[in-house]
Design a protein around this motif. Structure first.
Motif, PDB file in Angstrom:
ATOM      1  N   ARG A  66       1.518   1.711 -10.143  1.00  0.00           N
ATOM      2  CA  ARG A  66       2.685   1.028 -10.566  1.00  0.00           C
ATOM      3  C   ARG A  66       3.664   0.925  -9.085  1.00  0.00           C
ATOM      4  N   GLU A 124       2.829   0.398  -6.493  1.00  0.00           N
ATOM      5  CA  GLU A 124       2.015  -0.510  -5.438  1.00  0.00           C
ATOM      6  C   GLU A 124       1.874  -0.073  -4.185  1.00  0.00           C
ATOM      7  N   SER A 158       5.718   0.372  -0.261  1.00  0.00           N
ATOM      8  CA  SER A 158       4.995  -0.167  -1.203  1.00  0.00           C
ATOM      9  C   SER A 158       4.784  -1.889  -0.951  1.00  0.00           C
ATOM     10  N   ARG A 159       3.733  -2.564  -1.617  1.00  0.00           N
ATOM     11  CA  ARG A 159       3.634  -3.747  -1.282  1.00  0.00           C
ATOM     12  C   ARG A 159       4.954  -4.488  -1.581  1.00  0.00           C
ATOM     13  N   ARG A 160       5.481  -4.125  -2.363  1.00  0.00           N
ATOM     14  CA  ARG A 160       6.797  -5.009  -2.687  1.00  0.00           C
ATOM     15  C   ARG A 160       7.916  -5.001  -1.663  1.00  0.00           C
TER      16      ARG A 160
END
Length: 489
Positions: free
Chosen positions: A419, A421, A484-486
Motif C-alpha cells: 500500500r 508503494e 515510495s513511488r508516489r
C-alpha cells in the motif's frame, strides 16, 4: 460368500477383536507395561538419578526407555516390527559409536539446548527390554478403560522420553583439587552430565599415564603447596590466579612450570563460556605430590584447563579432558586455539539485524501500520521461541500464539509495504541493512576470537558502535534513495 477382509499381518495382533481394541497403536501405548515404564522414566530421571547417580539408575532409564520408545514410534510408522528394529538399531548406534553419540547430542541440543550423549557399550545390556515391548504389543489389554488410559499416556510418554534426553545436559569438566589417596592420584572435578553434584572426579594408579572415573571425598583439600614425602626440603607450590608452579631449591623458590600471563589469558578464550558458575576459571587451585621408587610425580588442578603433570623424569605436561580417557595431553587445547564467545551473541546479532532491517524498510514505506505489524512479528517470534524452550516438551499456548502473531505480522508488513508503494530499491536497502548490521556486530567478536582485540569488552564496545553506524547508514540511504513511488512522481 463375500470375501473376507484383508488384514496386514502387522496391522493388529490376532486377538484384537473387541470394539475397544480398534486403535492398536494407542492400545500398545496404553498397555500397563508401557505405562509402568513411563512412570519409571519420570521417577528415575527426576528423583532417583539426582539422589543416587550411578550405573543402576542409568541402566534403569535405558530399560524403561526401550520399552516406551517402540509404541511411541509406532504412532508414526504403524509397523510394530519396524518400530522395534529402528529403536534397537538407533540405541545400538548411539551407545557403540562416537558418530551416533554425536548425532544424538546434536539432536537433543537442537530441542533442549546444550546436551551431551555419551557412547557406552555397557548400556547394550538393556536391549532385551525390546522383547518386553514386543510382548506388550502381542498381548493387548482388553479392558474397556485401556483407551482412556492411552489417551493420558500419549503426552505423558512424550514428556518422559524428552525429559530423559534433557537430563543428559553436559558441561565441561573443571579440576579444582587434587590429592594422593592409597597410592592413587585423585583429581576432584566439577561438570559432566550432572554438574551440580560434588564428590566426582578421576583417578590414576600409574603415575598419570591412564585415568578412570571414581567418587572422591567431598572434603578433599585444595592445597596450595605440597612436599615430597620424606623430603621436607623438596616442596612445590602454586601461584594463586596463575597457571604457575614454583619449587624450593637451595632455600629459595624458583619457577618449575608456568604458562605466561598473556598465554593464560589467551587460553581462557578457548573454553566454553557456559561453564557452571565458578568453574570456568583457568588457574591453578590445588597441588599434590606422589613419591615413587624412581622419583616423584606432581599433579596440579588447573580449573577448566584440566591438570598439569610432572612425570618422574621431571618433564611437565598439560592434560586436558578426553572423553572416555579422563585426562590426556592430546586433549589439552593449544595456546593458539581460537577464543569462544557465548552463543547468545549470535541471537543478539540476529535480533539486532532484524530490527535494523525493519527500521530502514519502515522509513521507506512510511506507514504506521508497518511498524505495528513488525512489532507483532517480533512478539510472535519471541512467544514461539519461549514456548519451544521450556522445562517440559513445549508450551502449546505460547507456540500457537507465536505462530498466529508471526503470520499476522508478516502479512501486515507485506500489505503495508504494498500500500505504501515501496519501490524495489527500498526492499534491497532494507535487506542489505539487516545483513550488514549482523556482520558489523559479529565481526568484533570474531576479531577478539582471533586475537586481534585484547578484551571482550573492547569487542562489545566496537560491536555497538558499528551496529548503530550501520543502522544510521541504512536509514540515510532509504531516505535519500528510497521512498515510495508516489513520493517520486
Amino acid at each position: 460368500m463375500p470375501p473376507l477382509p484383508f488384514h496386514h499381518p502387522e496391522s493388529a495382533p490376532p486377538d484384537m477383536k473387541s470394539p475397544e481394541m480398534r486403535s492398536p497403536a494407542l492400545a500398545w501405548l496404553g498397555h500397563p507395561l508401557t505405562v509402568t515404564a513411563v512412570v519409571v522414566l519420570l521417577l528415575n530421571d527426576h528423583l532417583l538419578k539426582p539422589l543416587w547417580p550411578g550405573a543402576l539408575t542409568g541402566k534403569l532409564s535405558d530399560v524403561a526407555g526401550l520399552i516406551v520408545a517402540p509404541p511411541l514410534l509406532h504412532l508414526l510408522v504403524r509397523r510394530p516390527r519396524l518400530s522395534i528394529l529402528v529403536t534397537g538399531a538407533a540405541f545400538t548406534l548411539v551407545k557403540t559409536t562416537t558418530v551416533g553419540a554425536a548425532l544424538a547430542s546434536q539432536a537433543w541440543t537442537l530441542v533442549w539446548g546444550p546436551s551431551r550423549v555419551l557412547a557406552d557399550p555397557a548400556d547394550l545390556v538393556a536391549l532385551p527390554a525390546l522383547y518386553v515391548a514386543w510382548w506388550a504389543w502381542r498381548h493387548p489389554d482388553a479392558r474397556a478403560v485401556r483407551l482412556a488410559r492411552a489417551a493420558i499416556a500419549v503426552p505423558l510418554t512424550v514428556l518422559a522420553v524428552a525429559a530423559t534426553g534433557q537430563a543428559d545436559t553436559f558441561t565441561p569438566y573443571s579440576a579444582y583439587a587434587v590429592d594422593v589417596i592409597d597410592d592413587t592420584i585423585v583429581v576432584a572435578t566439577r561438570g559432566g552430565s550432572r554438574p551440580w553434584l560434588t564428590g566426582t572426579g578421576f583417578a590414576s594408579g600409574d603415575a598419570g599415564r591412564s585415568w578412570f572415573g571414581r567418587t572422591v571425598p567431598e572434603t578433599i583439600p585444595e592445597r596450595t603447596s605440597a612436599c615430597v614425602p620424606g623430603l621436607p626440603d623438596r616442596c612445590y607450590r602454586i601461584v594463586p590466579g596463575r597457571l604457575k608452579v614454583e619449587e624450593s631449591r637451595d632455600g629459595r623458590w624458583v619457577t618449575a612450570w608456568e604458562v605466561s600471563t598473556g598465554d593464560q589469558a589467551w587460553l581462557a578464550r578457548a573454553y566454553d563460556p557456559e561453564h557452571p558458575e565458578g568453574t570456568g576459571v583457568v588457574a591453578s587451585s590445588g597441588i599434590a605430590v606422589q613419591k615413587l621408587p624412581g622419583g616423584h610425580v606432581v599433579v596440579v588442578a588447573n580449573g577448566a584447563d584440566g591438570i598439569a603433570l610432572r612425570d618422574v623424569s621431571g618433564a611437565w605436561h598439560r592434560l586436558g579432558w578426553a572423553e572416555g580417557k579422563g585426562f590426556a595431553s592430546t586433549a589439552a587445547p593449544s595456546l593458539t586455539s581460537p577464543g569462544r564467545y557465548e552463543d547468545s551473541i549470535h541471537t543478539i546479532a540476529l535480533s539486532a539485524a532484524f530490527a535494523a532491517g525493519v527500521v530502514a524498510l519502515g522509513c521507506g514505506v512510511r506507514r504506521f501500520g508497518f511498524f505495528v505489524a513488525a512489532l507483532a512479528l517480533w512478539a510472535g517470534v519471541s512467544s514461539f521461541h519461549s514456548g519451544m524452550n521450556t522445562a517440559i516438551l513445549f508450551n502449546p499456548v505460547a507456540v500457537l500464539l507465536g505462530i498466529a502473531l508471526m503470520s499476522a505480522g508478516a502479512g501486515g508488513m507485506i500489505m503495508s509495504a504494498v500500500r505504501g508503494e515501496a519501490p524495489l530499491r527500498t526492499w534491497v536497502i532494507g535487506a542489505a541493512t539487516a545483513a550488514v548490521t549482523y556482520y558489523a556486530i559479529m565481526t568484533p567478536f570474531r576479531a577478539w576470537s582471533a586475537g586481534w582485540l585484547d578484551s571482550s569488552s573492547s569487542a562489545f564496545n566496537l560491536s555497538a558502535v558499528l551496529g548503530v553506524a550501520t543502522v544510521c547508514a541504512g536509514v540515510f540511504a532509504v531516505v535519500r534513495l528510497g521512498g515510495s513511488r508516489r513520493d517520486l512522481r
